[in-house]
Write an enzyme that holds these catalytic residues in place. Structure first.
Site, PDB file in Angstrom:
ATOM      1  N   ASP A  81       0.853  -1.188   0.000  1.00  0.00           N
ATOM      2  CA  ASP A  81       0.000   0.000   0.000  1.00  0.00           C
ATOM      3  C   ASP A  81       0.893   1.243   0.000  1.00  0.00           C
ATOM      4  OD1 ASP A  81      -2.462   1.290   0.147  1.00  0.00           O
ATOM      5  OD2 ASP A  81      -2.547   1.223   2.343  1.00  0.00           O
ATOM      6  N   ASP A 103       2.243   5.338  -5.341  1.00  0.00           N
ATOM      7  CA  ASP A 103       1.516   6.554  -5.022  1.00  0.00           C
ATOM      8  C   ASP A 103       2.329   7.776  -5.431  1.00  0.00           C
ATOM      9  OD1 ASP A 103       0.295   8.755  -3.944  1.00  0.00           O
ATOM     10  OD2 ASP A 103       0.295   8.039  -1.882  1.00  0.00           O
ATOM     11  N   GLU A 133      -2.580   6.106  -7.978  1.00  0.00           N
ATOM     12  CA  GLU A 133      -3.562   7.054  -7.445  1.00  0.00           C
ATOM     13  C   GLU A 133      -3.562   8.335  -8.262  1.00  0.00           C
ATOM     14  OE1 GLU A 133      -3.762   7.318  -3.188  1.00  0.00           O
ATOM     15  OE2 GLU A 133      -4.203   9.456  -3.196  1.00  0.00           O
ATOM     16  N   HIS A 176      -7.965   9.513   4.793  1.00  0.00           N
ATOM     17  CA  HIS A 176      -7.329   8.445   5.569  1.00  0.00           C
ATOM     18  C   HIS A 176      -7.465   8.730   7.065  1.00  0.00           C
ATOM     19  CE1 HIS A 176      -4.860   7.923   1.802  1.00  0.00           C
ATOM     20  NE2 HIS A 176      -5.110   6.678   2.091  1.00  0.00           N
ATOM     21  N   HIS A 204      -9.810   4.611  -0.995  1.00  0.00           N
ATOM     22  CA  HIS A 204      -9.002   4.617   0.233  1.00  0.00           C
ATOM     23  C   HIS A 204      -9.763   5.387   1.322  1.00  0.00           C
ATOM     24  CE1 HIS A 204      -4.788   3.546  -1.308  1.00  0.00           C
ATOM     25  NE2 HIS A 204      -5.630   3.261  -2.280  1.00  0.00           N
ATOM     26  N   GLY A 205      -9.386   5.134   2.568  1.00  0.00           N
ATOM     27  CA  GLY A 205      -9.955   5.916   3.676  1.00  0.00           C
ATOM     28  C   GLY A 205     -11.383   5.512   3.997  1.00  0.00           C
ATOM     29  N   THR A 207     -12.751   3.933   6.570  1.00  0.00           N
ATOM     30  CA  THR A 207     -13.281   3.910   7.943  1.00  0.00           C
ATOM     31  C   THR A 207     -14.240   5.087   8.165  1.00  0.00           C
ATOM     32  OG1 THR A 207     -11.296   2.773   8.666  1.00  0.00           O
ATOM     33  CG2 THR A 207     -12.612   3.780  10.393  1.00  0.00           C
ATOM     34  N   ASN A 226     -10.181   0.003   0.604  1.00  0.00           N
ATOM     35  CA  ASN A 226      -9.131  -0.164   1.612  1.00  0.00           C
ATOM     36  C   ASN A 226      -9.672   0.083   3.017  1.00  0.00           C
ATOM     37  OD1 ASN A 226      -7.498  -0.482  -0.599  1.00  0.00           O
ATOM     38  ND2 ASN A 226      -6.011   1.076   0.029  1.00  0.00           N
ATOM     39  N   THR A 229      -7.855   1.694   9.450  1.00  0.00           N
ATOM     40  CA  THR A 229      -8.112   2.176  10.810  1.00  0.00           C
ATOM     41  C   THR A 229      -9.179   1.337  11.536  1.00  0.00           C
ATOM     42  OG1 THR A 229      -7.511   4.364  10.020  1.00  0.00           O
ATOM     43  CG2 THR A 229      -8.640   4.263  12.139  1.00  0.00           C
TER      44      THR A 229
END
Ligand SMILES: [Zn+2]
Length: 278
Positions: A81, A103, A133, A176, A204-205, A207, A226, A229
């Site tokens: 990642d 990235d 990305e 994130h 991504h991010g 949570t 993804n 957290t």
């Protein structure tokens, strides 16, 4: 069964589910997540982020995760990642990773395209898949310096066509390291990206995304979501609880038992939420 990401993301992009990419930090969470995937008979992606590879060298962590994947009854991809350089991608591939993210999201578009292309060429030559990305998913963490920029659909099209990446991470409103579900997803931006390109999409991010939005996103051409957290919190909080409840215990294997069980349950819930296990 150890696999790269190609079939996993292509199948998921076409279907009404998304496959979670879980950030793992060692054997315990990796094994618990694979146990959940085996229960639901679905593929899963194990990822390591910068914190994980700073704690345990690539070749050691890669070896552990590769072993877990090879022993699994379901397809398991071992993915780097947020790799930042060509050298990191090479190190990960040598350590047994079957997929890498490059990235270059903080770089100007042309430079991001150029670097991504070089990594795609090298990785594809040895059967390793690549995620990159475009736009930039920011961080809900003031210690990490990264500017957040929403993905421009036209740029996503150009990027996907020129680089030949297997999956593309886009910035459509998530951050994130959010600990509460407060992200506002820009569905019109996602619609436009989907209209212009066929590339499997990565978010991504997650949570910070509500359960309703996760379910909705899985039905788009979103192939990989993804999750970091959320499970880190489950493992960490359960570990603290176990230690506090057993003041005379010192054996770490016993301490890990309940957190592993909690991670297995939480991972399974996320998978079901994303439409897997049907
Ligand atoms: Zn990320």
């Amino acid at each position: 069964m150890l696999v790269n990401m190609k079939k996993i993301v292509e199948d998921a992009a076409k279907s009404n589910y998304a496959v979670p990419g879980f950030n793992v930090f060692g054997y315990e969470d990796a094994a618990a997540i694979v146990a959940a995937a085996e229960e639901l008979d679905c593929p899963v992606i194990l990822m390591t982020n910068r914190d994980a590879v700073a704690h345990m060298p690539f070749d050691i962590l890669g070896g552990v995760l590769r072993g877990v994947a090879e022993n699994a009854k379901v397809p398991v991809c071992v993915h780097l990642d947020h790799g930042k350089t060509f050298e990191e991608a090479v190190k990960a591939i040598k350590a047994g990773y079957t997929s890498v993210m490059y990235d270059g999201s903080q770089l100007p578009l042309e430079e991001n395209i150029k670097n991504t292309k070089e990594i795609v060429r090298m990785a594809h030559a040895v059967g390793v898949t690549v995620e990159a990305e475009i736009g930039s998913v920011g961080y809900n963490d003031p210690s990490i310096e990264a500017k957040a920029v929403y993905t421009e659909p036209e740029e996503a099209k150009k990027f996907a066509e020129e680089t030949g990446v297997d999956a593309l991470a886009v910035a459509i409103g998530t951050l994130h390291r959010m600990e509460t579900q407060a992200a506002k997803i820009q569905y019109d931006r996602l619609d436009k990206i989907q209209e212009l390109t066929n590339v499997p999409i990565v978010i991504h991010g997650s949570t910070g995304i509500t359960d309703d939005d996760l379910q909705k996103l899985a039905k788009y051409r979103v192939a990989k979501i993804n999750i970091g957290t959320a499970l880190r919190m489950v493992f960490g909080y359960k570990l603290r609880e176990t230690i506090e409840a057993n003041p005379k215990e010192f054996d770490r294997i016993k301490f890990f038992k309940e957190p592993m069980e909690a991670v297995r349950k939480a991972a399974k819930e996320k998978m079901i939420l994303l439409g897997l296990g049907k």
